[in-house]
Design a protein around this motif. Structure first.
Motif, mmCIF file in Angstrom:
data_model
loop_
_atom_site.group_PDB
_atom_site.id
_atom_site.type_symbol
_atom_site.label_atom_id
_atom_site.label_comp_id
_atom_site.label_asym_id
_atom_site.label_seq_id
_atom_site.Cartn_x
_atom_site.Cartn_y
_atom_site.Cartn_z
ATOM 1 N N LEU A 60 0.816 -1.214 0.000
ATOM 2 C CA LEU A 60 0.000 0.000 0.000
ATOM 3 C C LEU A 60 0.849 1.265 0.000
ATOM 4 N N ARG A 61 2.058 1.189 0.501
ATOM 5 C CA ARG A 61 2.959 2.345 0.374
ATOM 6 C C ARG A 61 3.331 2.551 -1.095
ATOM 7 N N LEU A 62 3.555 1.463 -1.824
ATOM 8 C CA LEU A 62 3.798 1.579 -3.260
ATOM 9 C C LEU A 62 2.562 2.128 -3.967
ATOM 10 N N THR A 63 1.387 1.657 -3.533
ATOM 11 C CA THR A 63 0.134 2.097 -4.145
ATOM 12 C C THR A 63 -0.071 3.589 -3.977
ATOM 13 N N GLN A 64 0.235 4.111 -2.798
ATOM 14 C CA GLN A 64 0.042 5.539 -2.538
ATOM 15 C C GLN A 64 0.803 6.409 -3.526
ATOM 16 N N ARG A 65 1.978 5.923 -3.919
ATOM 17 C CA ARG A 65 2.790 6.712 -4.858
ATOM 18 C C ARG A 65 2.157 6.754 -6.243
ATOM 19 N N ALA A 66 1.402 5.715 -6.595
ATOM 20 C CA ALA A 66 0.862 5.600 -7.951
ATOM 21 C C ALA A 66 -0.529 6.204 -8.097
ATOM 22 N N VAL A 151 -8.773 -6.358 -13.660
ATOM 23 C CA VAL A 151 -8.732 -5.505 -14.851
ATOM 24 C C VAL A 151 -10.144 -5.053 -15.223
ATOM 25 N N HIS A 152 -11.112 -5.936 -15.057
ATOM 26 C CA HIS A 152 -12.508 -5.598 -15.342
ATOM 27 C C HIS A 152 -13.000 -4.478 -14.435
ATOM 28 N N ALA A 153 -12.623 -4.528 -13.154
ATOM 29 C CA ALA A 153 -13.207 -3.625 -12.165
ATOM 30 C C ALA A 153 -12.561 -2.253 -12.101
ATOM 31 N N VAL A 154 -11.305 -2.133 -12.506
ATOM 32 C CA VAL A 154 -10.581 -0.884 -12.287
ATOM 33 C C VAL A 154 -11.042 0.202 -13.254
ATOM 34 N N LYS A 155 -11.088 1.427 -12.734
ATOM 35 C CA LYS A 155 -11.467 2.578 -13.542
ATOM 36 C C LYS A 155 -10.320 3.016 -14.446
ATOM 37 N N PRO A 156 -10.614 3.719 -15.538
ATOM 38 C CA PRO A 156 -9.536 4.344 -16.304
ATOM 39 C C PRO A 156 -8.701 5.251 -15.398
ATOM 40 N N GLY A 157 -7.396 5.127 -15.520
ATOM 41 C CA GLY A 157 -6.489 5.912 -14.691
ATOM 42 C C GLY A 157 -6.294 5.351 -13.300
ATOM 43 N N GLY A 158 -6.911 4.197 -13.016
ATOM 44 C CA GLY A 158 -6.816 3.605 -11.690
ATOM 45 C C GLY A 158 -5.585 2.739 -11.521
ATOM 46 N N VAL A 159 -5.517 2.082 -10.358
ATOM 47 C CA VAL A 159 -4.349 1.289 -9.986
ATOM 48 C C VAL A 159 -4.782 -0.125 -9.611
ATOM 49 N N ILE A 160 -4.066 -1.111 -10.124
ATOM 50 C CA ILE A 160 -4.198 -2.501 -9.700
ATOM 51 C C ILE A 160 -2.923 -2.866 -8.951
ATOM 52 N N MET A 161 -3.084 -3.288 -7.697
ATOM 53 C CA MET A 161 -1.956 -3.788 -6.924
ATOM 54 C C MET A 161 -2.079 -5.298 -6.856
ATOM 55 N N HIS A 162 -1.085 -6.000 -7.375
ATOM 56 C CA HIS A 162 -1.101 -7.458 -7.455
ATOM 57 C C HIS A 162 -0.180 -8.031 -6.383
ATOM 58 N N ILE A 163 -0.796 -8.681 -5.362
ATOM 59 C CA ILE A 163 -0.025 -9.266 -4.269
ATOM 60 C C ILE A 163 -0.009 -10.787 -4.341
ATOM 61 N N GLY A 164 -1.162 -11.380 -4.684
ATOM 62 C CA GLY A 164 -1.306 -12.837 -4.631
ATOM 63 C C GLY A 164 -0.445 -13.571 -5.633
ATOM 64 N N LEU A 165 -0.129 -14.811 -5.308
ATOM 65 C CA LEU A 165 0.756 -15.618 -6.164
ATOM 66 C C LEU A 165 0.219 -17.038 -6.334
ATOM 67 N N GLN A 166 -1.104 -17.168 -6.517
ATOM 68 C CA GLN A 166 -1.669 -18.509 -6.609
ATOM 69 C C GLN A 166 -1.297 -19.199 -7.916
ATOM 70 N N ASP A 167 -1.442 -18.506 -9.040
ATOM 71 C CA ASP A 167 -1.138 -19.074 -10.355
ATOM 72 C C ASP A 167 0.090 -18.395 -10.950
ATOM 73 N N TRP A 168 0.780 -19.136 -11.808
ATOM 74 C CA TRP A 168 1.942 -18.570 -12.491
ATOM 75 C C TRP A 168 1.528 -17.775 -13.719
ATOM 76 N N ILE A 182 -4.063 2.387 -17.111
ATOM 77 C CA ILE A 182 -4.132 1.765 -15.794
ATOM 78 C C ILE A 182 -2.720 1.449 -15.316
ATOM 79 N N THR A 183 -2.460 1.690 -14.055
ATOM 80 C CA THR A 183 -1.179 1.341 -13.457
ATOM 81 C C THR A 183 -1.292 -0.037 -12.829
ATOM 82 N N LEU A 184 -0.468 -0.966 -13.285
ATOM 83 C CA LEU A 184 -0.438 -2.330 -12.752
ATOM 84 C C LEU A 184 0.867 -2.506 -11.981
ATOM 85 N N LEU A 185 0.750 -2.739 -10.674
ATOM 86 C CA LEU A 185 1.914 -2.855 -9.813
ATOM 87 C C LEU A 185 2.044 -4.259 -9.252
#
Length: 242
Positions: A60-66, A151-168, A182-185
């Motif tokens: 979330l600290r990374l997210t705040q910057r984006a 990706v479906h849910a995020v607004k234009p100009g929004g941020v996706i923070m990807h933490i989970g690692l279930q699938d490769w 969209i910013t994908l982190l």
């Protein structure tokens, strides 16, 4: 990376339970520099939450910057009600965010999350998430379907923070990410600065009473893992007590 304060990216970094054997031993040796003194008054049980919570704090600290707005003003969708997802809700709340929805398919975890965090929850299979409705989406699962949902849910100009690692591997709509700016982190664990900040938050009670953490005897460990795998428990985290 270490000189930059980004020690989580150090190529010579080791983590217990990942590239070093896990800590279900009576004794183990770790480098002295990895030992962090507990503040007076914090229990070992609460201190054990520092590690997963620090992962969330770092993300979330990374997210705040984006984000193009203060975190407290964003509406957020958290995907997954496990330990990382639930802690994400709690850290978001501690930092002022109030418009939070949790997407969780396990009804036991969804009910527990609502009870302990006060956030709204939905089953995204039964109640589809509105397209382009969220300024911030945190994927705390990391599976093909949850990445698609993010990706479906995020607004234009929004941020996706990807933490989970279930699938490769999975497909992702890079065209929408590009055309909607969209910013994908991605995020990986935490730095020692994040760790100390998280411990301070726990000491201050910023993440609440942590009543959603279940404790069991170490001898019940095998059953605990089985219950988690089979989704028979509402607890997002089970602590095994020797």
């Amino acid at each position: 990376y270490c000189r930059q304060g980004r020690d989580n990216l150090c190529s010579d970094r080791h983590m217990i339970g990942m590239d070093w054997p896990g800590a279900f031993a009576e004794y183990m040796a770790i480098p002295a520099r990895s030992v962090v003194a507990l503040p007076a008054g914090i229990s070992l049980q609460h201190a054990a939450i520092t590690e997963p919570a620090a992962t969330v704090v770092h993300a979330l600290r990374l997210t705040q910057r984006a984000l193009q707005m203060p975190l407290a003003e964003a509406n957020a969708l958290v995907i997954g009600g496990g330990a990382i997802g639930l802690l994400t809700v709690l850290v978001l709340r501690a930092w002022g965010c109030r418009q939070i929805t949790l997407a969780e398919t396990n009804p036991l975890r969804a009910e527990a999350a609502e009870r302990h965090t006060g956030c709204a929850s939905i089953n995204p299979i039964e109640t589809p998430v509105e397209a382009a409705s969220q300024q911030l989406v945190i994927d705390a699962v990391g599976a093909g379907p949850t990445r698609k949902l993010a990706v479906h849910a995020v607004k234009p100009g929004g941020v996706i923070m990807h933490i989970g690692l279930q699938d490769w591997d999975s497909e992702i709509d890079m065209r929408k990410i590009t055309l909607s700016e969209i910013t994908l982190l991605g995020t990986y664990t935490y730095t020692m600065e994040d760790f100390h900040l998280t411990l301070s938050m726990l000491e201050q009670g910023a993440l609440g009473a942590l009543g959603w953490v279940e404790q069991r005897a170490l001898q019940q460990g095998a059953n605990a893992f089985d219950d988690l795998e089979s989704q028979r428990v509402s607890a997002a985290k089970i602590l095994l007590i020797p």
